[in-house]
Every structure is written in C-alpha cells, then in structure tokens.
Design a protein around this motif. Structure first.
Motif, PDB file in Angstrom:
ATOM      1  N   GLU A   1      25.690   0.582  44.421  1.00 18.43           N
ATOM      2  CA  GLU A   1      26.685   0.741  43.376  1.00 18.43           C
ATOM      3  C   GLU A   1      26.087   1.313  42.102  1.00 18.43           C
ATOM      4  O   GLU A   1      26.745   1.988  41.337  1.00 18.43           O
ATOM      5  N   ASP A   2      24.840   1.009  41.805  1.00 20.46           N
ATOM      6  CA  ASP A   2      24.179   1.573  40.649  1.00 20.46           C
ATOM      7  C   ASP A   2      22.684   1.534  40.870  1.00 20.46           C
ATOM      8  O   ASP A   2      22.200   1.021  41.870  1.00 20.46           O
TER       9      ASP A   2
ATOM     10  N   ILE B   1      15.503  -0.436  30.642  1.00 24.80           N
ATOM     11  CA  ILE B   1      14.429   0.484  31.002  1.00 24.80           C
ATOM     12  C   ILE B   1      14.660   1.846  30.366  1.00 24.80           C
ATOM     13  O   ILE B   1      15.799   2.268  30.145  1.00 24.80           O
ATOM     14  N   THR B   2      13.587   2.550  30.061  1.00 24.01           N
ATOM     15  CA  THR B   2      13.681   3.867  29.447  1.00 24.01           C
ATOM     16  C   THR B   2      13.139   4.932  30.394  1.00 24.01           C
ATOM     17  O   THR B   2      12.446   4.640  31.366  1.00 24.01           O
TER      18      THR B   2
ATOM     19  N   GLU C   1      24.934   4.958  34.559  1.00 21.67           N
ATOM     20  CA  GLU C   1      23.656   4.331  34.247  1.00 21.67           C
ATOM     21  C   GLU C   1      23.473   4.199  32.742  1.00 21.67           C
ATOM     22  O   GLU C   1      22.974   3.184  32.246  1.00 21.67           O
ATOM     23  N   ARG C   2      23.888   5.213  32.015  1.00 25.84           N
ATOM     24  CA  ARG C   2      23.751   5.173  30.546  1.00 25.84           C
ATOM     25  C   ARG C   2      24.728   4.183  29.919  1.00 25.84           C
ATOM     26  O   ARG C   2      24.421   3.566  28.892  1.00 25.84           O
TER      27      ARG C   2
ATOM     28  N   PRO D   1      21.945   1.622  27.337  1.00 24.65           N
ATOM     29  CA  PRO D   1      21.938   2.626  26.268  1.00 24.65           C
ATOM     30  C   PRO D   1      20.558   3.202  25.977  1.00 24.65           C
ATOM     31  O   PRO D   1      20.455   4.197  25.248  1.00 24.65           O
ATOM     32  N   ASN D   2      19.495   2.610  26.533  1.00 23.51           N
ATOM     33  CA  ASN D   2      18.151   3.159  26.325  1.00 23.51           C
ATOM     34  C   ASN D   2      17.886   4.426  27.146  1.00 23.51           C
ATOM     35  O   ASN D   2      16.893   5.115  26.915  1.00 23.51           O
ATOM     36  N   LEU D   3      18.744   4.695  28.127  1.00 26.02           N
ATOM     37  CA  LEU D   3      18.575   5.904  28.924  1.00 26.02           C
ATOM     38  C   LEU D   3      19.125   7.105  28.155  1.00 26.02           C
ATOM     39  O   LEU D   3      20.322   7.182  27.870  1.00 26.02           O
TER      40      LEU D   3
END
Length: 613
Positions: free
Chosen positions: A26-27, A186-187, A599-600, A604-606
């Motif tokens: 799913e993600d 995670i970034t 994912e973003r 929000p760090n992506l």
C-alpha cells in the motif's frame, strides 16, 4: 526479534528459486519480509537462510521480469498496455497502471517505487538474519552463509540501482523495518551516497559469491561484477552528460573518467576471467527463406527456454512454467489471439525495420517506402514496406525479432497447435491462400505499425499464455560486450578489443565486420555501439534508460516547441505524434521520475524532484 508477518512460507516451494510472496504493497512502509515464523524459531540453520533467500529472489523477480514494457519509453517499441494484474505482485502489479509512452510517463511509477522498497526490505531481512547466524556459525558453514549474504546484497544493490536510475536521490534503508514509525520521517539521501552503498553491495557479492551459482537463477561472481560495471557506467554517463533535473547533483568530468575506467575493468574481467561465451558460440545459424519459419536463426532461440542455463545469461529470474503458478507471460504480451488468446500489448514500431542492416554491405539500406497494399504493385515494388522481399538479406536478428506481412508462426489454441498462421497487417483471422496452401491469418488488432514480435514468442504448443518457463535475463554477456565498448571508447576512443567484441555481436546477425568509417573516431564508434544496442537489446527494457543517461531525448524527438515526430505504419498512415510543441518542463519530467505524492503526504521530509514541483 518480533514476529514477522508475510506470506512467503504459506506458499509451497516449487523449485529452488520459484515461489512468490503475494501481498499488496500500500505504501513504501509496508515492507513485510519473508516468513510468518518468529526469527528465534526459524533462523537456526544454513537451510533456513537459503530458504529465506529464495523468498527474496521470488519477491524481487517481479520488479524486473517485465522490463520489456519499459522499452515503450524509447522510439522503437509500442507498449499499449500490460497483462499485469492489479494487486498481485507476482502477476506484475509493480508495472500495472504505468504509462509506457515515450512522453508523460514520469508520474506513473508510484507502484514501482513502493514495491522496490518492499524488495529492499526482503533483501535486508535475509542479510540481517544471516549475519546473525554467521556470528555463531560452524566454520564449515561460513562460506555458504557469506555467499547467501552476497546474493541478498546483490539483489538489494540491483533494486537501489533501479531506484536511483529513475528517481535520483532516494531514501536509503539498510535494516529490516518492522513498523512504519521507524521510517516515518526518513529523508532522501544524495545519489552519490546511495551509489557508494550499492557499490559496496556489489563488491561484497563479488568477493563472496561462487564463480557459478549453485542453481540456474542463483547468481555467481560474473553477475556481481557485471552489475558493478554497469553502475559505474551509468555513474560515468550522469557525470559526463549531467542530470540537471536532479538539483543536488553536480557532474564532474574527473568522476566520469574514473567511473568509465572502473566500468571497463569490471566488464573486461567478466569477459575474460570466467569462460563465458555468446549463445551457440555467437554463430548466426541457418535461416529460412522469406515467408517461412521452419528454420530460425540462433538469436531467436536465445529468447526461448532452449537458452535457459546458457552461459550468455549472466543473471536471470526463473519461471516455473505449466502447473507451477509461476509462469511468465511474455507470449501473452507480445503475440496475438492466435497464440492461446494472447493480447499483443507490446509490438515493434514501424521505424525499427530500417535499423536492420544489410548482410551484404553491413550498412543501412535505403529506407522502406510505406504503401497501401491495395495500391497497384505495392506487394512487388522494390523497397515497399508491404513487399516481403524488401526484408531479404537483412541482419538475421530481424527475422528472429519481428514479423512483417506473410511471415508466419505456429498458432496455438487450447494447448494444441493450429498450424502456421501468417501475419498480415489489418487482416485478422481471415482465410488466406499462400502458394496454394490454405491458412488462417494471424489474429490481432494490437499492433498499429505493420509488425509484431517474434522475439519471446514460443514456436511450439503445450503451454498457456501465462505458463511460460523462460528464464528472463537481467544481464546478458552481449550487453556486457557493448557496455565495455562504450566505456573504453569514452576513455580512449575505438580500441581493437572493443571493436572485435562489437563485431562478435554483429556476427550473430550474419553481418560483416564494421567498416573503417564506423570506427574512425569516438563519435563514429559510439554510433555503431548505439546501433547494436538498439538491435541486440530490442524489447529488453534498456532503450529508455539509455536515452536518459545519454541526454538523448531531444536528439530522438526534437527540441522543445518543435513539430515532434510521427510514428507511422507500413501502409503510410500516421499513428501517433510525440513531443509536438512540447515545453521544456515536459522534457525535464521525462528525465526524472516523480517521487510519489502519497509518500510525501505521509512524510513531509521527502522532497520532490524539481520538474515535479
């Protein structure tokens, strides 16, 4: 360690490498590893580690074994859709729903991104737990356990290589993830750092793997070395040609030169150190006359199960065939309803035909002339695209790869042969008489070029359209030859050994050696290498990646705001026009893929790649 949940061990093991997880991703964060059993119960022996590695192979296989769809991102293959099943990884869900046109595809690979991270986690599961076994292993088991870690690291490196090739900077995860909270913030890591980690994986694999895998489908040293060379070749290309859409990347000419040299050294070792050879010695083999297919060249058989286990196939993903629920669907994708109800999702474009060179001159012939077959003389006029004799005396890989009007193949219905079916564009399932022989024409409306593929199409009955047992190659020796030639040419221009290797590949098409003008300088030899990559690797998923790393999209489709380029058919009809009056941003979005918005939203760090902001 907490209990791990997945479905791998609930499915019976079919062969050494053929069993498959079946779970919906799913993600990015749903990355369930290999076993439902608690690690303390399962992870006790070398056999446990081997079993888990097989699960990793089976989970990563469907991230690569339909790469032929990706050739739609180039100019010579049309991918109008896929046979992939939504929600089923084994049946191609990683590829399902994506855009395989030459333009506008960069926002459609969110599923692939998420499934790739699932593959990372499955490899990490094997690496992490096998390393625990190594800490207390008997000396007699150490080499085998290290080889298992090596295979898992090779698989992980392949997945990350795919990730950076498409998205540039990506998150790097080197341990098992048991809960979404572990990676919720995670970034993305700079691509250079991820590349170094991939290099470390490939190097460890090279050092620990046996020379030859323990079974067909299991990797050996040449696979690790070839992928390490390919990674360096891509790194060199990005540094030489730039990747302006990735704003964290600064190209370096010195980095490019170092990487080309490293790639060349790795490829040279693959070529010289392991006794590998092209399929059937690289000989062209016999060929039937135009319109017949009783005798097909050796190159055709390279893409049938006859080639399973051949040394040219440096690394493959295996398939079980009938009765295993592990078959490949190549025939379903490349052929028509005459072949077990196949769907012809993937077909050659008209423009590929003129790329096949003359076996007499070794060079290109005058372009074909599209003609409507109802025009007087169209079937006999020289160079007419609907005159079968226009395809005579061409590179043997042409007859092995594509079919034009009146070329034939074996029809198959209900696992039985229906005899020869001649392909005649826009004449579907009709009675025809050819030289007094009554036949029924090939049945498909899936192609709009005038050609269909012979490559990957079986020439015998007995297997359903989804029951193929061909071992899909992700690294072939012929590709290594061409990558070696490319790397050495970038360093020193045309070299005698590289020219000889390109000529070996040409020989399998029964072509003469390259003429002097084709090796007269760096650009001329690069053009010859690119020509061989187009023909030799057709429909194997390489062309789109080549165009991007060479910054060649504008060379193929024209500059921004230009008229674009039509794709036509053998009858002369316009089919699609790509990149017409297209602005710079659309080109930029073709060079780098979009980080999935879902994912973003969760993290929000992506950051997002610049063309997609």
């Amino acid at each position: 360690m907490k209990k791990i949940t997945s479905k791998i061990l609930s499915i019976s093991l079919l062969t050494a490498t053929l069993f498959m997880a079946s779970s919906c991703v799913e993600d990015l964060l749903e990355q369930e590893p290999t076993t439902e059993l608690g690690a303390a119960v399962f992870w006790r022996t070398e056999a446990d580690a081997t079993f888990a590695l097989q699960g990793a192979y089976s989970s990563i296989r469907p991230l690569f074994d339909r790469d032929y769809y990706l050739d739609g991102h180039g100019e010579y293959v049309r991918t109008r859709g896929t046979s992939a099943t939504n929600g089923n990884l084994r049946l191609g869900d990683a590829y399902q729903g994506a855009n395989y046109n030459p333009v506008g595809y960069g926002a459609s690979f969110d599923k692939m991104y998420r499934y790739l991270y699932g593959g990372v986690n499955r490899a990490n599961y094997v690496i992490e737990n096998t390393n625990r076994l190594l800490a207390t292993a008997n000396p007699s088991s150490v080499a085998n356990l290290e080889a298992i870690v090596g295979e898992a690291r090779l698989l992980r490196g392949m997945v990350y290589f795919r990730l950076i090739s498409m998205w540039g900077d990506v998150p790097y995860i080197s341990k098992v993830i048991n809960d979404n909270s572990e990676v919720s913030d995670i970034t993305r890591i700079p691509m250079a750092q991820v590349k170094d980690s991939i290099m470390a994986d490939f190097t460890y694999a090279f050092e620990k793997l046996p020379v030859k895998g323990s079974a067909v489908g299991r990797a050996g040293k040449p696979a690790a070395l070839a992928f390490r060379g390919k990674l360096q070749l891509y790194w060199a290309s990005w540094n030489k040609n730039g990747w302006p859409e990735l704003d964290t990347f600064t190209p370096s000419a010195s980095e490019a030169n170092t990487a080309y040299a490293g790639a060349a050294a790795d490829f040279k070792a693959v070529i010289e150190d392991y006794g590998l050879a092209l399929f059937r010695g690289g000989e062209p083999g016999p060929i039937d006359e135009i319109g017949k297919a009783d005798i097909l060249p050796n190159y055709y058989y390279l893409f049938t199960p006859v080639a399973n286990g051949d040394p040219e196939m440096i690394m493959v993903f295996t398939h079980g065939g009938p009765g295993t629920n592990q078959g490949e669907e190549l025939m379903r994708d490349v052929s028509g309803r005459s072949h077990e109800g196949s769907q012809c999702w993937v077909s050659p474009r008209y423009e590929i035909a003129d790329r096949y060179q003359s076996t007499v001159t070794g060079d290109f012939v005058e372009p074909l002339i599209p003609m409507n077959p109802t025009t007087a003389g169209a079937r006999t006029m020289p160079r007419s695209a609907v005159n079968p004799q226009s395809y005579a005396d061409r590179d043997y890989r042409m007859k092995s790869s594509i079919m034009w009007d009146f070329e034939r193949s074996i029809g198959m219905i209900a696992l039985q042969s229906t005899g020869w079916v001649p392909f005649i564009y826009r004449t579907w399932n009709q009675p025809v008489t050819i030289n007094g022989e009554r036949l029924t024409s090939y049945n498909t409306d899936g192609t709009n070029s005038g050609y269909v593929f012979r490559k990957f199409l079986r020439n015998y009955a007995g297997q359903g359209r989804s029951e193929g047992n061909y071992n899909y190659p992700v690294m072939r020796l012929a590709d290594v030859y061409l990558m070696y030639a490319e790397a050495t040419n970038e360093i020193s221009g045309p070299q005698a050994d590289a020219i000889a290797l390109v000529n070996k590949i040409r020989h399998r098409g029964n072509l003469p050696a390259l003429a002097a003008d084709k090796v007269a300088g760096k650009q001329a030899f690069f053009d010859a290498i690119e020509q061989e990559r187009i023909i030799e690797l057709l429909a194997e998923g390489h062309r789109g990646f080549d165009l991007r790393r060479w910054r060649a999209i504008e060379r193929v489709w024209g500059a921004p705001y230009s008229d674009g380029v039509w794709r036509i058919d053998t009858h002369g009809a316009n089919q699609q026009r790509y990149y017409q009056n297209t602005d710079e941003r659309v080109y930029q979005q073709a060079y780098i893929f979009r980080i999935p918005p879902g994912e973003r939203d969760r993290n929000p760090n992506l950051t997002q790649n610049t063309p997609w902001l």
